[in-house]
Design a protein around this motif. Structure first.
Motif, PDB file in Angstrom:
ATOM      1  N   GLN A 243       0.800  -1.225   0.000  1.00 31.83           N
ATOM      2  CA  GLN A 243       0.000   0.000   0.000  1.00 31.83           C
ATOM      3  C   GLN A 243       0.832   1.276   0.000  1.00 31.83           C
ATOM      4  O   GLN A 243       0.370   2.315  -0.464  1.00 31.83           O
ATOM      5  N   GLY A 244       2.047   1.221   0.484  1.00 29.86           N
ATOM      6  CA  GLY A 244       2.896   2.405   0.456  1.00 29.86           C
ATOM      7  C   GLY A 244       3.323   2.808  -0.942  1.00 29.86           C
ATOM      8  O   GLY A 244       3.748   3.949  -1.150  1.00 29.86           O
ATOM      9  N   TRP A 245       3.237   1.895  -1.904  1.00 28.86           N
ATOM     10  CA  TRP A 245       3.642   2.191  -3.282  1.00 28.86           C
ATOM     11  C   TRP A 245       2.451   2.365  -4.217  1.00 28.86           C
ATOM     12  O   TRP A 245       2.638   2.712  -5.383  1.00 28.86           O
ATOM     13  N   LEU A 246       1.254   2.166  -3.715  1.00 24.51           N
ATOM     14  CA  LEU A 246       0.087   2.159  -4.584  1.00 24.51           C
ATOM     15  C   LEU A 246      -0.492   3.555  -4.780  1.00 24.51           C
ATOM     16  O   LEU A 246      -0.425   4.410  -3.894  1.00 24.51           O
ATOM     17  N   HIS A 247      -1.087   3.740  -5.960  1.00 22.80           N
ATOM     18  CA  HIS A 247      -1.770   4.985  -6.299  1.00 22.80           C
ATOM     19  C   HIS A 247      -3.129   4.645  -6.892  1.00 22.80           C
ATOM     20  O   HIS A 247      -3.325   3.584  -7.483  1.00 22.80           O
ATOM     21  N   LEU A 248      -4.055   5.583  -6.752  1.00 28.72           N
ATOM     22  CA  LEU A 248      -5.414   5.414  -7.250  1.00 28.72           C
ATOM     23  C   LEU A 248      -5.734   6.587  -8.159  1.00 28.72           C
ATOM     24  O   LEU A 248      -5.514   7.745  -7.793  1.00 28.72           O
ATOM     25  N   SER A 249      -6.250   6.282  -9.343  1.00 29.52           N
ATOM     26  CA  SER A 249      -6.676   7.316 -10.283  1.00 29.52           C
ATOM     27  C   SER A 249      -8.165   7.165 -10.552  1.00 29.52           C
ATOM     28  O   SER A 249      -8.642   6.050 -10.819  1.00 29.52           O
ATOM     29  N   LEU A 250      -8.888   8.270 -10.502  1.00 29.09           N
ATOM     30  CA  LEU A 250     -10.320   8.301 -10.802  1.00 29.09           C
ATOM     31  C   LEU A 250     -10.532   9.257 -11.961  1.00 29.09           C
ATOM     32  O   LEU A 250     -10.051  10.393 -11.938  1.00 29.09           O
ATOM     33  N   VAL A 251     -11.245   8.801 -12.996  1.00 25.53           N
ATOM     34  CA  VAL A 251     -11.494   9.665 -14.144  1.00 25.53           C
ATOM     35  C   VAL A 251     -12.966   9.572 -14.523  1.00 25.53           C
ATOM     36  O   VAL A 251     -13.569   8.495 -14.523  1.00 25.53           O
ATOM     37  N   ASP A 252     -13.545  10.744 -14.815  1.00 23.97           N
ATOM     38  CA  ASP A 252     -14.941  10.811 -15.237  1.00 23.97           C
ATOM     39  C   ASP A 252     -15.135  12.115 -15.998  1.00 23.97           C
ATOM     40  O   ASP A 252     -14.156  12.751 -16.424  1.00 23.97           O
ATOM     41  N   GLY A 253     -16.390  12.526 -16.162  1.00 29.11           N
ATOM     42  CA  GLY A 253     -16.665  13.732 -16.923  1.00 29.11           C
ATOM     43  C   GLY A 253     -16.132  15.003 -16.299  1.00 29.11           C
ATOM     44  O   GLY A 253     -16.061  16.051 -16.957  1.00 29.11           O
ATOM     45  N   GLN A 254     -15.754  14.956 -15.036  1.00 28.54           N
ATOM     46  CA  GLN A 254     -15.185  16.121 -14.359  1.00 28.54           C
ATOM     47  C   GLN A 254     -13.662  16.177 -14.459  1.00 28.54           C
ATOM     48  O   GLN A 254     -13.061  17.118 -13.961  1.00 28.54           O
ATOM     49  N   GLY A 255     -13.064  15.166 -15.052  1.00 25.52           N
ATOM     50  CA  GLY A 255     -11.609  15.164 -15.183  1.00 25.52           C
ATOM     51  C   GLY A 255     -10.990  13.991 -14.448  1.00 25.52           C
ATOM     52  O   GLY A 255     -11.636  12.972 -14.215  1.00 25.52           O
ATOM     53  N   ILE A 256      -9.745  14.173 -14.048  1.00 27.61           N
ATOM     54  CA  ILE A 256      -9.028  13.093 -13.389  1.00 27.61           C
ATOM     55  C   ILE A 256      -8.530  13.550 -12.028  1.00 27.61           C
ATOM     56  O   ILE A 256      -8.098  14.703 -11.862  1.00 27.61           O
ATOM     57  N   ARG A 257      -8.657  12.684 -11.056  1.00 23.19           N
ATOM     58  CA  ARG A 257      -8.125  12.920  -9.709  1.00 23.19           C
ATOM     59  C   ARG A 257      -7.232  11.742  -9.346  1.00 23.19           C
ATOM     60  O   ARG A 257      -7.561  10.592  -9.672  1.00 23.19           O
ATOM     61  N   GLN A 258      -6.126  12.041  -8.668  1.00 23.64           N
ATOM     62  CA  GLN A 258      -5.157  11.013  -8.353  1.00 23.64           C
ATOM     63  C   GLN A 258      -4.685  11.169  -6.908  1.00 23.64           C
ATOM     64  O   GLN A 258      -4.472  12.287  -6.440  1.00 23.64           O
ATOM     65  N   TRP A 259      -4.537  10.019  -6.235  1.00 26.29           N
ATOM     66  CA  TRP A 259      -4.085  10.007  -4.851  1.00 26.29           C
ATOM     67  C   TRP A 259      -3.108   8.864  -4.657  1.00 26.29           C
ATOM     68  O   TRP A 259      -3.143   7.874  -5.392  1.00 26.29           O
ATOM     69  N   SER A 260      -2.283   8.990  -3.623  1.00 23.40           N
ATOM     70  CA  SER A 260      -1.639   7.786  -3.124  1.00 23.40           C
ATOM     71  C   SER A 260      -2.723   6.958  -2.430  1.00 23.40           C
ATOM     72  O   SER A 260      -3.751   7.495  -2.002  1.00 23.40           O
ATOM     73  N   TRP A 261      -2.507   5.665  -2.315  1.00 29.12           N
ATOM     74  CA  TRP A 261      -3.536   4.813  -1.694  1.00 29.12           C
ATOM     75  C   TRP A 261      -3.902   5.294  -0.295  1.00 29.12           C
ATOM     76  O   TRP A 261      -5.065   5.341   0.082  1.00 29.12           O
ATOM     77  N   ARG A 262      -2.902   5.690   0.472  1.00 31.56           N
ATOM     78  CA  ARG A 262      -3.143   6.066   1.868  1.00 31.56           C
ATOM     79  C   ARG A 262      -3.813   7.425   2.001  1.00 31.56           C
ATOM     80  O   ARG A 262      -4.347   7.759   3.061  1.00 31.56           O
ATOM     81  N   GLU A 263      -3.783   8.236   0.939  1.00 33.77           N
ATOM     82  CA  GLU A 263      -4.431   9.550   0.981  1.00 33.77           C
ATOM     83  C   GLU A 263      -5.779   9.560   0.274  1.00 33.77           C
ATOM     84  O   GLU A 263      -6.499  10.557   0.332  1.00 33.77           O
ATOM     85  N   ALA A 264      -6.141   8.481  -0.396  1.00 30.97           N
ATOM     86  CA  ALA A 264      -7.407   8.422  -1.136  1.00 30.97           C
ATOM     87  C   ALA A 264      -8.591   8.408  -0.159  1.00 30.97           C
ATOM     88  O   ALA A 264      -8.483   7.899   0.958  1.00 30.97           O
ATOM     89  N   PRO A 265      -9.746   8.970  -0.567  1.00 33.61           N
ATOM     90  CA  PRO A 265     -10.929   8.993   0.312  1.00 33.61           C
ATOM     91  C   PRO A 265     -11.606   7.622   0.378  1.00 33.61           C
ATOM     92  O   PRO A 265     -12.675   7.396  -0.196  1.00 33.61           O
ATOM     93  N   LEU A 266     -10.959   6.712   1.086  1.00 33.71           N
ATOM     94  CA  LEU A 266     -11.429   5.335   1.179  1.00 33.71           C
ATOM     95  C   LEU A 266     -11.900   5.015   2.590  1.00 33.71           C
ATOM     96  O   LEU A 266     -11.399   5.571   3.570  1.00 33.71           O
ATOM     97  N   ALA A 267     -12.851   4.118   2.658  1.00 33.99           N
ATOM     98  CA  ALA A 267     -13.316   3.583   3.945  1.00 33.99           C
ATOM     99  C   ALA A 267     -13.667   2.129   3.722  1.00 33.99           C
ATOM    100  O   ALA A 267     -13.809   1.670   2.585  1.00 33.99           O
ATOM    101  N   ARG A 268     -13.821   1.383   4.816  1.00 36.44           N
ATOM    102  CA  ARG A 268     -14.222  -0.017   4.731  1.00 36.44           C
ATOM    103  C   ARG A 268     -15.715  -0.133   4.993  1.00 36.44           C
ATOM    104  O   ARG A 268     -16.251   0.524   5.895  1.00 36.44           O
ATOM    105  N   ASP A 269     -16.368  -1.001   4.222  1.00 33.57           N
ATOM    106  CA  ASP A 269     -17.782  -1.239   4.495  1.00 33.57           C
ATOM    107  C   ASP A 269     -17.913  -2.441   5.440  1.00 33.57           C
ATOM    108  O   ASP A 269     -16.919  -2.972   5.950  1.00 33.57           O
TER     109      ASP A 269
END
Length: 312
Positions: A243-269
């Motif tokens: 997880q320290g090396w992972l990155h997450l990219s989100l792309v849609d009609g608003q453009g692209i957003r990118q985070w490191s895994w640990r900084e991404a707006p994630l939660a567990r269900d």
């Protein structure tokens, strides 16, 4: 499911590399032409970052920029020959010269420019059918081409064409919405003759390429847009060691957003799955997310790839 082709059919094939048009859509192209329809090929790269076949054919070890450029020109010429075999004038080829093995980088760094090129092609040709690489294709250029094409069609604003996803690298997933073309001995023989025009690739990988092209042409009906949502479950459960090396990219009609895994707006269900939050619930159109590591690797295929976000 049935695909209706007639004289009004305008087929746009999105091909990341030379030879994809023959392997994946060689018989579809012929059937459109036999029905009186028109075909254009949007060739995203020249396939110039292809060192091992080039070393084999040219008997060289070092490949510099000039050698790569020349190899790409050779492959682009081969596409023109293949299209003539398939009954399409070579002028139907629309090469873009994007970096081979670099479409994902282009998506992440030049999204608007990339979409503008695709929108120009849609405006110019007004396709009724678009054949595009499958999102689940393991080659990163193919999956990124799917994302870009879907976003461009969603932004186009006209009646969406029928969209057929084709798979070259990997295995089919999912059920329903499948289109299998009716074939014939003649159509298949012409397709294989078109494939043989890609001599630079057949010299080293002929057996593999013939195996890929010998499969029945199957497509997945692909929607032009997706439902709105305000959170999404990710399909991955990456190891904490990575997880320290992972990155997450989100792309849609608003453009692209990118985070490191640990900084991404994630939660567990409640099932322990990772859920991405903070998405605009009013935005329509497809959304895609990619998990990746910015670490050089000799392995060309994606470990995680792109996925489309859906409700639930």
């Amino acid at each position: 499911m049935a695909l209706t082709l007639n004289a009004g059919t305008r087929l746009l094939v999105v091909a990341p590399h030379p030879d994809d048009e023959s392997i994946a859509t060689g018989e579809l192209i012929q059937q459109v032409r036999l029905a009186g329809g028109e075909v254009q090929i949007l060739l995203l790269t020249n396939g110039d970052n292809n060192p091992w076949p080039q070393r084999w054919v040219e008997r060289r070890v070092r490949i510099g920029l000039d050698e790569r450029r020349r190899w790409g020109e050779r492959r682009r010429t081969e596409v023109g020959e293949a299209l003539v075999r398939l009954g399409v004038d070579a002028q139907a080829l629309r090469p873009q010269g994007w970096p081979d093995m670099g479409i994902t980088t282009r998506l992440r760094e030049a999204l608007d420019d990339s979409l503008a090129i695709l929108l120009d092609r849609l405006d110019d040709f007004s396709p009724t059918v678009v054949a595009l690489p499958a999102l689940g294709d393991r080659h990163p250029d193919h999956s990124a081409a799917h994302v870009l094409t879907r976003l461009a069609v969603a932004r186009w604003g006209r009646q969406a064409p029928e969209m057929l996803s084709y798979l070259v690298h990997g295995h089919e997933v999912g059920t329903g919405g499948k289109v299998k073309l009716d074939s014939s001995v003649g159509l298949h023989a012409t397709k294989m003759a078109a494939l043989a025009c890609h001599r630079s690739q057949m010299a080293l990988s002929g057996k593999r390429m013939r195996r890929l092209a010998d499969r029945a042409e199957r497509y997945q009906w692909t929607p032009g847009s997706s439902a709105t949502l305000d959170s999404a479950v990710l399909p991955w459960q990456p190891s904490p060691l990575l997880q320290g090396w992972l990155h997450l990219s989100l792309v849609d009609g608003q453009g692209i957003r990118q985070w490191s895994w640990r900084e991404a707006p994630l939660a567990r269900d409640g099932q322990g799955r990772h859920v991405l939050h903070g998405l605009d619930p009013t935005m329509e159109g497809p959304r895609f997310v990619k998990l990746h590591m910015n670490v050089p690797s000799p392995w060309i295929f994606d470990r995680w790839g792109w996925c489309e976000l859906h409700v639930g």
